[in-house]
Design a protein around this motif. Structure first.
Motif, PDB file in Angstrom:
ATOM      1  N   MET A 196       0.907  -1.329  -0.033  1.00  0.00           N
ATOM      2  CA  MET A 196      -0.037  -0.057  -0.202  1.00  0.00           C
ATOM      3  C   MET A 196       0.848   1.246  -0.039  1.00  0.00           C
ATOM      4  SD  MET A 196      -3.029   1.162   2.572  1.00  0.00           S
ATOM      5  CE  MET A 196      -4.155   0.055   1.796  1.00  0.00           C
ATOM      6  N   ARG A 247      -8.044  -0.304  10.325  1.00  0.00           N
ATOM      7  CA  ARG A 247      -9.380  -0.347  10.377  1.00  0.00           C
ATOM      8  C   ARG A 247      -9.428  -1.991   9.797  1.00  0.00           C
ATOM      9  NH1 ARG A 247      -9.915   4.694  10.813  1.00  0.00           N
ATOM     10  NH2 ARG A 247     -12.394   5.007  11.319  1.00  0.00           N
ATOM     11  N   LEU A 248      -8.481  -2.466   9.428  1.00  0.00           N
ATOM     12  CA  LEU A 248      -8.332  -3.929   8.924  1.00  0.00           C
ATOM     13  C   LEU A 248      -8.048  -4.822   9.716  1.00  0.00           C
ATOM     14  CD1 LEU A 248      -6.715  -2.968   5.462  1.00  0.00           C
ATOM     15  CD2 LEU A 248      -9.125  -3.158   5.914  1.00  0.00           C
ATOM     16  N   ALA A 249      -8.354  -6.036   9.491  1.00  0.00           N
ATOM     17  CA  ALA A 249      -7.850  -7.278  10.430  1.00  0.00           C
ATOM     18  C   ALA A 249      -6.368  -7.374  10.253  1.00  0.00           C
ATOM     19  CB  ALA A 249      -8.669  -8.506  10.050  1.00  0.00           C
ATOM     20  N   PRO A 250      -5.554  -7.626  11.480  1.00  0.00           N
ATOM     21  CA  PRO A 250      -4.145  -7.832  11.299  1.00  0.00           C
ATOM     22  C   PRO A 250      -3.880  -8.842  10.469  1.00  0.00           C
ATOM     23  CG  PRO A 250      -4.982  -8.159  13.580  1.00  0.00           C
ATOM     24  CD  PRO A 250      -6.077  -7.447  12.760  1.00  0.00           C
ATOM     25  N   LEU A 251      -2.851  -8.656   9.892  1.00  0.00           N
ATOM     26  CA  LEU A 251      -2.456  -9.853   8.901  1.00  0.00           C
ATOM     27  C   LEU A 251      -1.412 -10.874   9.547  1.00  0.00           C
ATOM     28  CD1 LEU A 251      -1.651  -8.072   5.889  1.00  0.00           C
ATOM     29  CD2 LEU A 251      -3.510  -9.539   6.131  1.00  0.00           C
ATOM     30  N   GLU A 252      -1.788 -12.149   9.695  1.00  0.00           N
ATOM     31  CA  GLU A 252      -1.176 -13.110  10.421  1.00  0.00           C
ATOM     32  C   GLU A 252       0.493 -13.157  10.049  1.00  0.00           C
ATOM     33  OE1 GLU A 252      -2.580 -15.314   6.663  1.00  0.00           O
ATOM     34  OE2 GLU A 252      -3.080 -13.699   8.137  1.00  0.00           O
ATOM     35  N   ILE A 295       0.540  -4.546   4.199  1.00  0.00           N
ATOM     36  CA  ILE A 295       0.467  -2.888   4.130  1.00  0.00           C
ATOM     37  C   ILE A 295       1.693  -2.147   4.791  1.00  0.00           C
ATOM     38  CG2 ILE A 295      -0.737  -0.865   5.012  1.00  0.00           C
ATOM     39  CD1 ILE A 295      -3.430  -2.522   4.608  1.00  0.00           C
ATOM     40  N   ALA A 340       2.000  -6.812  -0.850  1.00  0.00           N
ATOM     41  CA  ALA A 340       1.606  -7.703   0.046  1.00  0.00           C
ATOM     42  C   ALA A 340       2.138  -9.155  -0.170  1.00  0.00           C
ATOM     43  CB  ALA A 340      -0.155  -7.660   0.276  1.00  0.00           C
ATOM     44  N   TRP A 353       1.709 -13.235   1.049  1.00  0.00           N
ATOM     45  CA  TRP A 353       1.286 -14.226   2.111  1.00  0.00           C
ATOM     46  C   TRP A 353       1.527 -15.613   1.648  1.00  0.00           C
ATOM     47  CZ3 TRP A 353      -1.590 -11.295  -1.399  1.00  0.00           C
ATOM     48  CH2 TRP A 353      -2.282 -12.263  -2.343  1.00  0.00           C
ATOM     49  N   PRO A 358       0.119 -19.100   1.158  1.00  0.00           N
ATOM     50  CA  PRO A 358      -1.088 -20.126   1.142  1.00  0.00           C
ATOM     51  C   PRO A 358      -0.906 -21.542   1.594  1.00  0.00           C
ATOM     52  CG  PRO A 358      -0.185 -19.676  -1.197  1.00  0.00           C
ATOM     53  CD  PRO A 358       0.672 -18.995  -0.236  1.00  0.00           C
ATOM     54  N   GLU A 359       0.476 -21.962   1.447  1.00  0.00           N
ATOM     55  CA  GLU A 359       0.562 -23.224   1.931  1.00  0.00           C
ATOM     56  C   GLU A 359       2.347 -23.180   2.358  1.00  0.00           C
ATOM     57  OE1 GLU A 359      -0.834 -25.528  -1.107  1.00  0.00           O
ATOM     58  OE2 GLU A 359       0.940 -25.290  -2.471  1.00  0.00           O
ATOM     59  N   ARG A 384       4.915 -21.814  -0.485  1.00  0.00           N
ATOM     60  CA  ARG A 384       4.820 -20.897  -1.400  1.00  0.00           C
ATOM     61  C   ARG A 384       4.672 -19.745  -0.806  1.00  0.00           C
ATOM     62  NH1 ARG A 384       0.295 -21.102  -3.551  1.00  0.00           N
ATOM     63  NH2 ARG A 384       1.034 -20.038  -5.501  1.00  0.00           N
ATOM     64  N   ALA A 427       1.407  -9.611  -4.123  1.00  0.00           N
ATOM     65  CA  ALA A 427       0.427  -8.871  -4.784  1.00  0.00           C
ATOM     66  C   ALA A 427       0.493  -7.399  -4.619  1.00  0.00           C
ATOM     67  CB  ALA A 427      -0.779  -9.280  -4.395  1.00  0.00           C
TER      68      ALA A 427
END
Lengths: 330, 330
Positions: A1, A19-24, A29, A34, A36, A38-39, A42, A46
């Motif tokens: 961001m 305002r957003l849920a914290p990212l694990e 941001i 960004a 993350w 997914p498994e 990997r 984005a």
């Protein structure tokens, strides 16, 4: 961001992120893109950038084809700054009635750079607007989980290094703003305008840096000064920048003089070179891994840990005051 | 990719898609969302929607919080129509100077729906514009590779089924356009305005349909008539729609009369219900798998394969002429 390019409210990103849920993962941001997982094994990366007519571009200064190229390039540059590989892109365009031909030219430019870099446009949205034209590209890619470049990876003793030359794109924009036809017709103007209209995302360099073990990088969208501050803050480090060592664009110096060229390198932006920090002992390995035609310049050093971060700009060894201005819209 | 909502050039999508490299999977431009397989057994699904002030919304008719909800909801609906699960979202906003508070309210609405649905906003871009306000959401998710809902999955003999009721959102918009304060104050207006401002993405239904073996679905963004045509064309089938069986919004009938309520259901759009086709023998299994509170209405049938597709609308068994108009911007 990245809200630094226009809203003029430097705390807005934090207010929105709150305002957003914290990212694990803690990745998201605040970095160039960004990321993350997914498994295990990997990492998805984005990013998205929105370009607005009259703020980020003018259709009397750029072709639609170049604009399409640039809209994809600035997103690819975010991935390059993370050491990530480009994947799939979504393109949204808000057009005035009668601008369908322009949409096709935008797509030609997007498709041209996509072919070169291996990115693929898989969809998008095309809507009507009363104006101005708006172009948004969202891009996902992937990276090796243990080879990610971050803004927060600088360490005391690291060298601060920049790729290529800096200030060319902002110099090209300055020539367009000045509008002197005689200057615009000079051969030195050609590479400056090209740097502004068709920036080259440093994907191969980002991959080489990540592969060589570099941990900290950012792309230069807002000027060396602003990006150095981003690295310093995210890393909690004090960074010294020796402004005499900036690899200024030769054409910018020729047309605008060395003082203005340096100012544009520090605060103009849109070079999309990479600014990174690297342990001195690792620099030779990095140089050996470089893509052809990429040159590096050491322009400073990470001096010490410091809460909140700080950047000191030195000229002939003496501290000078540099505004962190970043991108200035016309 | 969905250009039907504004540009007024129905062949523009094809002209733009022709400029891009063909997708190896054959999935992408033309369905509700793009889909690709990064590795065997995994399917990534991605979509994006751009909303423009004055075209898709008016800030005197909607709160910024509802607008944020809706911007995420329409993307989630695209994933629901593919039977996909929501993942990560990127949010781009072009704001006028001084609209930072509005950005926060937009984010509140986005975050509210994200929390409910499990989507996560991981980044974005916030830029300046001279206006109008533009909001773009890009969303990636995932689906089971052998359980994807497609527009092109209809088959002769299938029943055509729609979820919930249709026409409520367009009726809510019609009330806003008419601007009659007495009508807007009636209790029947409340659910119509809610349907327009806070559409509910049918993610649980999409997952249930995919799990039960349904192969063909689309979400109702542009009205039942337009979406039936999309299914017919993508599947190469002739579809009959019995307009007497449309599950019209009771409140729309009460406030606008049955004829107008039916017209809005067919050509108004923004219901974000799912329209799908299913073999008759599979319907009981689908009904058994439904989420609570979801009701289905059989409104027609796939009659035969037909090159290019076709839709016949029947009233009391007699063919009638229905415009494929779809979304009409105010």
């Amino acid at each position: 961001m990245n809200a630094s390019r226009g809203v003029g409210e430097f705390d807005l990103i934090e207010r929105l992120a709150a305002r957003l849920a914290p990212l694990e993962s803690g990745l998201g941001i605040g970095d160039d893109a960004a990321a993350w997982s997914p498994e295990p094994g990997r990492l998805v990366v984005a990013t998205t950038d929105m370009l607005v007519e009259g703020i980020h571009f003018r259709l009397d200064w750029t072709t639609a084809r170049d604009l399409g190229w640039k809209a994809l390039a600035v997103n690819l540059s975010d991935l390059a700054a993370m050491g990530a590989r480009p994947g799939r892109a979504l393109v949204s365009i808000a057009l005035l009635p009668g601008q369908a031909d322009l949409a096709e030219q935008l797509y030609d430019g997007i498709a041209e750079l996509a072919r070169i870099t291996g990115a693929r446009v898989v969809g998008g949205d095309t809507v009507r607007t009363p104006g101005p034209l708006v172009l948004n590209v969202a891009l996902v890619g992937d990276a090796d989980p243990d080879r990610l470049l971050r803004r927060g990876g600088a360490w005391p003793g690291d060298l601060l290094v920049v790729s290529g030359s800096v200030g060319a794109s902002a110099a090209g924009l300055a020539l367009l703003v000045a509008g002197d036809a005689a200057v615009l017709a000079r051969p030195e103007a050609v590479p400056l305008l090209a740097a502004h209209h068709r920036p080259w995302p440093q994907l191969a360099l980002g991959a080489a840096l990540a592969g060589a073990g570099v941990r900290c990088a950012i792309d230069i969208s807002d000027g060396v000064a602003s990006e150095a501050w981003h690295l310093a803050r995210a890393s909690g480090m004090e960074i010294e920048v020796d402004v005499d060592r900036l690899p200024l664009s030769g054409e910018a110096v020729a047309l605008l003089g060395p003082a203005r060229a340096r100012e544009l390198a520090l605060t103009g932006g849109e070079d999309y070179q990479l600014l990174f920090s690297v342990p001195e002992a690792m620099l030779a390995a990095v140089e050996a891994a470089l893509p052809p035609d990429v040159r590096l310049s050491v322009i400073g050093r990470v001096t010490a840990a410091r809460e909140g971060g700080a950047v000191r700009f030195l000229e002939a060894g003496v501290p000078i005051d540099i505004q962190e201005a970043g991108y200035v819209a016309f």
